[in-house]
Motif scaffolding. Structure first.
Motif, PDB file in Angstrom:
ATOM      1  N   ASP A  44       0.840  -1.200   0.000  1.00 18.33           N
ATOM      2  CA  ASP A  44       0.000   0.000   0.000  1.00 18.33           C
ATOM      3  C   ASP A  44       0.876   1.251   0.000  1.00 18.33           C
ATOM      4  OD1 ASP A  44      -2.374  -1.424  -0.038  1.00 18.33           O
ATOM      5  OD2 ASP A  44      -2.642  -1.350   2.142  1.00 18.33           O
ATOM      6  N   LYS A  45       1.994   1.183   0.712  1.00 18.81           N
ATOM      7  CA  LYS A  45       2.923   2.318   0.761  1.00 18.81           C
ATOM      8  C   LYS A  45       3.484   2.612  -0.635  1.00 18.81           C
ATOM      9  CE  LYS A  45       7.131   3.971   2.942  1.00 18.81           C
ATOM     10  NZ  LYS A  45       8.240   3.678   3.836  1.00 18.81           N
ATOM     11  N   THR A  46       3.803   1.568  -1.394  1.00 17.71           N
ATOM     12  CA  THR A  46       4.322   1.741  -2.760  1.00 17.71           C
ATOM     13  C   THR A  46       3.284   2.432  -3.630  1.00 17.71           C
ATOM     14  OG1 THR A  46       5.620  -0.294  -2.558  1.00 17.71           O
ATOM     15  CG2 THR A  46       5.241   0.535  -4.785  1.00 17.71           C
ATOM     16  N   THR A  48       0.735   4.290  -2.699  1.00 21.63           N
ATOM     17  CA  THR A  48       0.538   5.658  -2.227  1.00 21.63           C
ATOM     18  C   THR A  48       1.672   6.560  -2.664  1.00 21.63           C
ATOM     19  OG1 THR A  48      -0.714   4.871  -0.315  1.00 21.63           O
ATOM     20  CG2 THR A  48       0.233   7.082  -0.154  1.00 21.63           C
ATOM     21  N   SER A  49       2.894   6.075  -2.558  1.00 24.43           N
ATOM     22  CA  SER A  49       4.071   6.853  -2.952  1.00 24.43           C
ATOM     23  C   SER A  49       4.013   7.226  -4.433  1.00 24.43           C
ATOM     24  CB  SER A  49       5.340   6.057  -2.648  1.00 24.43           C
ATOM     25  OG  SER A  49       6.471   6.737  -3.097  1.00 24.43           O
TER      26      SER A  49
END
Length: 86
Positions: A44-46, A48-49
């Protein structure tokens, strides 16, 4: 090609360079410069980034983001394709 989203700034610079042309283009994360497919762990962080970095591009551009798991390749992670659409 960009080996991973650790190279996201370089990937965004490439997208901006495509905006200065009129042919479009794509940036592929998870592939080394020599063509070796390594894939990219997509959390999810990827996601979002990538979305946050794309929002910074001015003028706004139509950029498709695809996460593609390649079959018949010894790689557990997908590649990420950012494609500038004209």
């Amino acid at each position: 090609f960009k080996n991973s989203t650790g190279s996201i700034n370089a990937g965004m610079q490439t997208i901006c360079a495509f905006l200065n042309g009129d042919l479009g283009g794509m940036v592929i994360f998870g592939v080394k410069d020599n063509g070796e497919i390594t894939g990219q762990d997509v959390s999810d962080k990827t996601r979002t980034s990538i979305a946050e970095e794309l929002k910074k591009i001015e003028p706004r551009a139509k950029i498709n983001t695809d996460y593609i798991k390649l079959e018949n390749i010894k790689c557990q992670y997908p590649i990420i394709i950012l494609k500038l659409i004209y």
